[in-house]
Design a protein around this motif. Structure first.
Motif, PDB file in Angstrom:
ATOM      1  N   UNK A  86      17.857  -1.791 -11.791  1.00 13.57           N
ATOM      2  CA  UNK A  86      17.625  -2.843 -10.782  1.00 13.57           C
ATOM      3  C   UNK A  86      16.593  -2.423  -9.750  1.00 13.57           C
ATOM      4  N   UNK A  87      16.333  -1.148  -9.656  1.00 15.20           N
ATOM      5  CA  UNK A  87      15.410  -0.624  -8.643  1.00 15.20           C
ATOM      6  C   UNK A  87      14.001  -0.509  -9.229  1.00 15.20           C
ATOM      7  N   UNK A  88      13.051  -1.145  -8.532  1.00 14.46           N
ATOM      8  CA  UNK A  88      11.649  -1.119  -8.948  1.00 14.46           C
ATOM      9  C   UNK A  88      10.844  -0.445  -7.845  1.00 14.46           C
ATOM     10  N   UNK A  89      10.060   0.556  -8.228  1.00 16.74           N
ATOM     11  CA  UNK A  89       9.218   1.272  -7.271  1.00 16.74           C
ATOM     12  C   UNK A  89       7.785   0.757  -7.344  1.00 16.74           C
ATOM     13  N   UNK A  90       7.173   0.647  -6.178  1.00 16.49           N
ATOM     14  CA  UNK A  90       5.789   0.196  -6.072  1.00 16.49           C
ATOM     15  C   UNK A  90       4.964   1.361  -5.527  1.00 16.49           C
ATOM     16  N   UNK A  91       3.865   1.654  -6.203  1.00 22.03           N
ATOM     17  CA  UNK A  91       2.986   2.718  -5.718  1.00 22.03           C
ATOM     18  C   UNK A  91       1.532   2.317  -5.927  1.00 22.03           C
TER      19      UNK A  91
ATOM     20  N   UNK B 119       1.106  -1.294   4.280  1.00 23.54           N
ATOM     21  CA  UNK B 119       2.451  -0.717   4.219  1.00 23.54           C
ATOM     22  C   UNK B 119       2.497   0.461   3.252  1.00 23.54           C
ATOM     23  N   UNK B 120       1.831   0.326   2.104  1.00 20.89           N
ATOM     24  CA  UNK B 120       1.843   1.392   1.106  1.00 20.89           C
ATOM     25  C   UNK B 120       0.947   2.558   1.501  1.00 20.89           C
ATOM     26  N   UNK B 121      -0.122   2.306   2.247  1.00 25.59           N
ATOM     27  CA  UNK B 121      -0.937   3.408   2.752  1.00 25.59           C
ATOM     28  C   UNK B 121      -0.121   4.244   3.739  1.00 25.59           C
ATOM     29  N   UNK B 122       0.779   3.605   4.464  1.00 28.26           N
ATOM     30  CA  UNK B 122       1.652   4.334   5.393  1.00 28.26           C
ATOM     31  C   UNK B 122       2.717   5.130   4.644  1.00 28.26           C
ATOM     32  N   UNK B 123       3.308   4.494   3.641  1.00 28.90           N
ATOM     33  CA  UNK B 123       4.363   5.137   2.849  1.00 28.90           C
ATOM     34  C   UNK B 123       4.292   4.593   1.423  1.00 28.90           C
ATOM     35  N   UNK B 124       3.815   5.417   0.530  1.00 34.73           N
ATOM     36  CA  UNK B 124       3.617   5.024  -0.864  1.00 34.73           C
ATOM     37  C   UNK B 124       4.897   5.263  -1.667  1.00 34.73           C
ATOM     38  N   UNK B 125       4.959   4.634  -2.830  1.00 35.27           N
ATOM     39  CA  UNK B 125       6.060   4.813  -3.780  1.00 35.27           C
ATOM     40  C   UNK B 125       7.396   4.434  -3.135  1.00 35.27           C
ATOM     41  N   UNK B 126       7.489   3.153  -2.788  1.00 32.90           N
ATOM     42  CA  UNK B 126       8.700   2.614  -2.182  1.00 32.90           C
ATOM     43  C   UNK B 126       9.290   1.561  -3.108  1.00 32.90           C
TER      44      UNK B 126
END
Length: 145
Positions: free
Chosen positions: A91-96, A45-52
Motif C-alpha cells: 500500500x505504500x508508494x515512494x516518490x523520488x 517538496x522533493x528537493x527538500x526531502x526526497x524519497x517520501x
C-alpha cells in the motif's frame, strides 16, 4: 460592518487575486521546463526531502491522492520522478526524483528568482509578506479548529 460589504474590501478576494497573479507568473516561468505550478510545488517538496511516501508528499503539499496521483503519473512520464511500491507494504508508494529534476533545479530556481525579482519585491518586503501570510494562515486554521 459596512466595510466588509464590498468586494474590494474583502481580504479573501485580495488573497485570491494575488494568488491568481502568482499562478500566471509561475505558469509563464515554468513553461520552458514543461512544468505546471502544482508540479513545481512537488519538485520543491522533493528537493527538500526526497524519497517520501505518496501520503507524506500529499500531507506536505496539502493535496489529496485524487489530485496528486495523476500529477505524479504525468511527472513520471516526463522523467521528473519515479514511483516505487514498497516491498514490505504494497500500500505504500515512494516518490523520488530522477536525475533530470536535480539537473534542472538550478535553471528552474534561477528562472523563478528572476521573475519574482522582476516584480520589484524587495527581500525585506518578501520576508514581511511571508511572515504576514503565515500568521494569517495560522489564525484562520486555529479558528477552524
Amino acid at each position: 460592518m459596512e466595510k466588509f460589504a464590498t468586494l474590494d474590501n474583502q481580504l479573501c478576494f485580495a488573497v485570491y487575486e494575488a494568488a491568481s497573479e502568482f499562478n500566471k507568473l509561475y505558469t509563464k516561468a515554468l513553461h520552458p521546463f514543461g512544468l505546471t505550478y502544482p508540479q513545481y510545488l512537488v519538485l520543491l517538496a522533493l528537493w527538500e526531502k526526497d524519497d517520501v511516501t505518496l501520503k507524506g508528499l500529499g500531507e506536505r503539499l496539502n493535496l489529496g491522492t485524487g489530485t496528486l496521483t495523476p500529477m505524479i503519473r504525468r511527472m513520471e512520464e516526463k522523467g521528473w520522478l519515479k514511483k516505487v511500491r514498497s516491498k514490505e507494504d504494497e500500500r505504500r508508494v515512494y516518490i523520488s526524483l530522477e536525475p533530470k529534476a536535480w539537473e534542472e533545479k538550478p535553471a528552474i530556481t534561477e528562472q523563478i528568482s528572476r521573475d519574482i525579482q522582476s516584480c520589484q519585491i524587495e527581500l525585506e518586503e518578501y520576508d514581511q509578506l511571508m511572515t504576514q501570510l503565515n500568521t494569517l494562515r495560522k489564525k484562520i486554521k486555529e479558528r477552524q479548529g
